[in-house]
Design a protein around this motif. Structure first.
Motif, PDB file in Angstrom:
ATOM      1  N   GLU A   1       0.834  -1.203   0.000  1.00  0.00           N
ATOM      2  CA  GLU A   1       0.000   0.000   0.000  1.00  0.00           C
ATOM      3  C   GLU A   1       0.871   1.256   0.000  1.00  0.00           C
ATOM      4  OE1 GLU A   1      -3.647   2.009  -0.053  1.00  0.00           O
ATOM      5  OE2 GLU A   1      -3.155  -0.095  -0.391  1.00  0.00           O
ATOM      6  N   ALA A   2       1.942   1.258   0.777  1.00  0.00           N
ATOM      7  CA  ALA A   2       2.844   2.407   0.815  1.00  0.00           C
ATOM      8  C   ALA A   2       3.512   2.611  -0.541  1.00  0.00           C
ATOM      9  CB  ALA A   2       3.898   2.206   1.908  1.00  0.00           C
ATOM     10  N   ARG A   3       3.933   1.517  -1.174  1.00  0.00           N
ATOM     11  CA  ARG A   3       4.547   1.627  -2.505  1.00  0.00           C
ATOM     12  C   ARG A   3       3.574   2.203  -3.524  1.00  0.00           C
ATOM     13  NH1 ARG A   3       7.646  -4.014  -2.253  1.00  0.00           N
ATOM     14  NH2 ARG A   3       9.636  -3.235  -1.499  1.00  0.00           N
ATOM     15  N   ARG A   4       2.328   1.749  -3.479  1.00  0.00           N
ATOM     16  CA  ARG A   4       1.314   2.247  -4.407  1.00  0.00           C
ATOM     17  C   ARG A   4       1.101   3.746  -4.224  1.00  0.00           C
ATOM     18  NH1 ARG A   4      -3.655   3.810  -4.329  1.00  0.00           N
ATOM     19  NH2 ARG A   4      -3.963   3.295  -2.153  1.00  0.00           N
ATOM     20  N   ILE A   5       1.033   4.199  -2.992  1.00  0.00           N
ATOM     21  CA  ILE A   5       0.833   5.621  -2.710  1.00  0.00           C
ATOM     22  C   ILE A   5       2.030   6.432  -3.195  1.00  0.00           C
ATOM     23  CG2 ILE A   5       0.645   7.308  -0.835  1.00  0.00           C
ATOM     24  CD1 ILE A   5      -1.045   5.163   0.643  1.00  0.00           C
ATOM     25  N   ILE A   6       3.222   5.931  -2.968  1.00  0.00           N
ATOM     26  CA  ILE A   6       4.437   6.636  -3.392  1.00  0.00           C
ATOM     27  C   ILE A   6       4.507   6.705  -4.915  1.00  0.00           C
ATOM     28  CG2 ILE A   6       6.961   6.471  -3.460  1.00  0.00           C
ATOM     29  CD1 ILE A   6       6.766   5.405  -0.558  1.00  0.00           C
ATOM     30  N   GLU A   7       4.131   5.618  -5.595  1.00  0.00           N
ATOM     31  CA  GLU A   7       4.139   5.623  -7.061  1.00  0.00           C
ATOM     32  C   GLU A   7       3.149   6.641  -7.616  1.00  0.00           C
ATOM     33  OE1 GLU A   7       3.473   1.646  -8.412  1.00  0.00           O
ATOM     34  OE2 GLU A   7       5.443   0.957  -7.747  1.00  0.00           O
ATOM     35  N   GLU A   8       1.980   6.722  -7.007  1.00  0.00           N
ATOM     36  CA  GLU A   8       0.997   7.728  -7.434  1.00  0.00           C
ATOM     37  C   GLU A   8       1.556   9.142  -7.244  1.00  0.00           C
ATOM     38  OE1 GLU A   8      -2.693   7.150  -5.408  1.00  0.00           O
ATOM     39  OE2 GLU A   8      -3.029   5.184  -6.314  1.00  0.00           O
ATOM     40  N   TYR A   9       2.204   9.356  -6.110  1.00  0.00           N
ATOM     41  CA  TYR A   9       2.795  10.667  -5.820  1.00  0.00           C
ATOM     42  C   TYR A   9       3.884  11.001  -6.836  1.00  0.00           C
ATOM     43  CZ  TYR A   9       5.239  14.309  -3.180  1.00  0.00           C
ATOM     44  OH  TYR A   9       5.836  15.470  -2.790  1.00  0.00           O
ATOM     45  N   MET A  10       4.726  10.011  -7.154  1.00  0.00           N
ATOM     46  CA  MET A  10       5.797  10.243  -8.129  1.00  0.00           C
ATOM     47  C   MET A  10       5.223  10.577  -9.504  1.00  0.00           C
ATOM     48  SD  MET A  10       8.617   7.325  -6.973  1.00  0.00           S
ATOM     49  CE  MET A  10       8.660   6.730  -8.620  1.00  0.00           C
ATOM     50  N   ASN A  11       4.173   9.874  -9.901  1.00  0.00           N
ATOM     51  CA  ASN A  11       3.548  10.163 -11.196  1.00  0.00           C
ATOM     52  C   ASN A  11       2.964  11.570 -11.219  1.00  0.00           C
ATOM     53  OD1 ASN A  11       4.179   7.674 -12.308  1.00  0.00           O
ATOM     54  ND2 ASN A  11       2.288   6.736 -11.588  1.00  0.00           N
ATOM     55  N   ASP A  12       2.364  11.982 -10.129  1.00  0.00           N
ATOM     56  CA  ASP A  12       1.836  13.350 -10.046  1.00  0.00           C
ATOM     57  C   ASP A  12       2.961  14.374 -10.169  1.00  0.00           C
ATOM     58  OD1 ASP A  12      -0.692  12.315  -9.732  1.00  0.00           O
ATOM     59  OD2 ASP A  12      -0.739  12.611  -7.552  1.00  0.00           O
ATOM     60  N   LEU A  13       4.082  14.119  -9.503  1.00  0.00           N
ATOM     61  CA  LEU A  13       5.221  15.042  -9.586  1.00  0.00           C
ATOM     62  C   LEU A  13       5.778  15.100 -11.005  1.00  0.00           C
ATOM     63  CD1 LEU A  13       7.188  14.325  -6.284  1.00  0.00           C
ATOM     64  CD2 LEU A  13       5.783  16.308  -6.836  1.00  0.00           C
ATOM     65  N   ARG A  14       5.827  13.957 -11.690  1.00  0.00           N
ATOM     66  CA  ARG A  14       6.308  13.936 -13.075  1.00  0.00           C
ATOM     67  C   ARG A  14       5.427  14.802 -13.969  1.00  0.00           C
ATOM     68  NH1 ARG A  14       7.090   7.985 -12.239  1.00  0.00           N
ATOM     69  NH2 ARG A  14       9.299   7.758 -11.832  1.00  0.00           N
ATOM     70  N   GLN A  15       4.115  14.704 -13.778  1.00  0.00           N
ATOM     71  CA  GLN A  15       3.203  15.524 -14.574  1.00  0.00           C
ATOM     72  C   GLN A  15       3.406  17.007 -14.291  1.00  0.00           C
ATOM     73  OE1 GLN A  15      -0.746  14.139 -13.837  1.00  0.00           O
ATOM     74  NE2 GLN A  15      -0.431  12.209 -14.922  1.00  0.00           N
ATOM     75  N   ILE A  16       3.612  17.365 -13.050  1.00  0.00           N
ATOM     76  CA  ILE A  16       3.842  18.767 -12.687  1.00  0.00           C
ATOM     77  C   ILE A  16       5.126  19.266 -13.335  1.00  0.00           C
ATOM     78  CG2 ILE A  16       4.418  20.309 -10.758  1.00  0.00           C
ATOM     79  CD1 ILE A  16       2.475  18.588  -9.062  1.00  0.00           C
ATOM     80  N   ILE A  17       6.190  18.454 -13.289  1.00  0.00           N
ATOM     81  CA  ILE A  17       7.468  18.849 -13.876  1.00  0.00           C
ATOM     82  C   ILE A  17       7.323  19.035 -15.382  1.00  0.00           C
ATOM     83  CG2 ILE A  17       9.809  18.030 -14.373  1.00  0.00           C
ATOM     84  CD1 ILE A  17       9.774  16.783 -11.537  1.00  0.00           C
ATOM     85  N   LYS A  18       6.589  18.135 -16.052  1.00  0.00           N
ATOM     86  CA  LYS A  18       6.373  18.282 -17.499  1.00  0.00           C
ATOM     87  C   LYS A  18       5.691  19.608 -17.815  1.00  0.00           C
ATOM     88  CE  LYS A  18       5.901  13.513 -19.056  1.00  0.00           C
ATOM     89  NZ  LYS A  18       4.953  12.513 -19.592  1.00  0.00           N
ATOM     90  N   ARG A  19       4.690  19.935 -17.028  1.00  0.00           N
ATOM     91  CA  ARG A  19       3.964  21.177 -17.264  1.00  0.00           C
ATOM     92  C   ARG A  19       4.833  22.414 -17.006  1.00  0.00           C
ATOM     93  NH1 ARG A  19      -1.823  19.566 -14.558  1.00  0.00           N
ATOM     94  NH2 ARG A  19      -2.368  18.021 -16.145  1.00  0.00           N
ATOM     95  N   LEU A  20       5.684  22.323 -16.013  1.00  0.00           N
ATOM     96  CA  LEU A  20       6.563  23.466 -15.709  1.00  0.00           C
ATOM     97  C   LEU A  20       7.648  23.643 -16.761  1.00  0.00           C
ATOM     98  CD1 LEU A  20       6.947  23.093 -11.839  1.00  0.00           C
ATOM     99  CD2 LEU A  20       5.685  24.845 -13.073  1.00  0.00           C
ATOM    100  N   ARG A  21       8.054  22.574 -17.426  1.00  0.00           N
ATOM    101  CA  ARG A  21       9.080  22.680 -18.460  1.00  0.00           C
ATOM    102  C   ARG A  21       8.567  23.290 -19.744  1.00  0.00           C
ATOM    103  NH1 ARG A  21      12.143  16.859 -17.795  1.00  0.00           N
ATOM    104  NH2 ARG A  21      13.351  17.454 -15.965  1.00  0.00           N
ATOM    105  N   ARG A  22       7.255  23.235 -19.968  1.00  0.00           N
ATOM    106  CA  ARG A  22       6.686  23.812 -21.184  1.00  0.00           C
ATOM    107  C   ARG A  22       6.853  25.323 -21.173  1.00  0.00           C
ATOM    108  NH1 ARG A  22       0.722  21.891 -21.603  1.00  0.00           N
ATOM    109  NH2 ARG A  22       1.023  20.476 -19.875  1.00  0.00           N
ATOM    110  N   PRO A  23       7.039  25.892 -22.364  1.00  0.00           N
ATOM    111  CA  PRO A  23       7.116  27.355 -22.424  1.00  0.00           C
ATOM    112  C   PRO A  23       5.783  27.988 -22.035  1.00  0.00           C
ATOM    113  CG  PRO A  23       7.357  26.379 -24.611  1.00  0.00           C
ATOM    114  CD  PRO A  23       7.230  25.259 -23.637  1.00  0.00           C
ATOM    115  N   LEU A  24       5.846  29.188 -21.504  1.00  0.00           N
ATOM    116  CA  LEU A  24       4.637  29.852 -21.055  1.00  0.00           C
ATOM    117  C   LEU A  24       3.778  30.334 -22.215  1.00  0.00           C
ATOM    118  CD1 LEU A  24       6.026  31.927 -18.060  1.00  0.00           C
ATOM    119  CD2 LEU A  24       4.684  29.827 -17.977  1.00  0.00           C
ATOM    120  N   HIS A  25       4.407  30.684 -23.343  1.00  0.00           N
ATOM    121  CA  HIS A  25       3.624  31.174 -24.493  1.00  0.00           C
ATOM    122  C   HIS A  25       3.859  30.343 -25.681  1.00  0.00           C
ATOM    123  CE1 HIS A  25       2.291  34.495 -22.162  1.00  0.00           C
ATOM    124  NE2 HIS A  25       3.464  35.069 -22.091  1.00  0.00           N
TER     125      HIS A  25
END
Length: 64
Positions: free
Chosen positions: A40-64
């Motif tokens: 259960e802890a591994r599953r929660i951590i994997e979900e958290y890591m996937n969320d962080l990856r999505q956030i990082i992808k969005r932050l790397r995109r240019p603003l305009h």
């Protein structure tokens, strides 16, 4: 077991609750084994890591 449902405009309706075959015979239904705390802890951590990856992808995109 019986339940009675009554409306203020209609007469009461009686519903019977049916029991499953397992309840009649005293046999417990098969249950899925619960995941261990480590799984259960591994599953929660994997979900958290996937969320962080999505956030990082969005932050790397240019603003305009």
């Amino acid at each position: 077991m019986m339940q009675i449902k009554a409306d203020h405009l209609t007469r009461p309706t009686v519903f019977t609750m049916k029991r499953s075959d397992d309840e009649r015979e005293g046999v417990e239904p098969e249950r899925k084994p619960e995941p261990s705390r480590l799984d259960e802890a591994r599953r929660i951590i994997e979900e958290y890591m996937n969320d962080l990856r999505q956030i990082i992808k969005r932050l790397r995109r240019p603003l305009h």
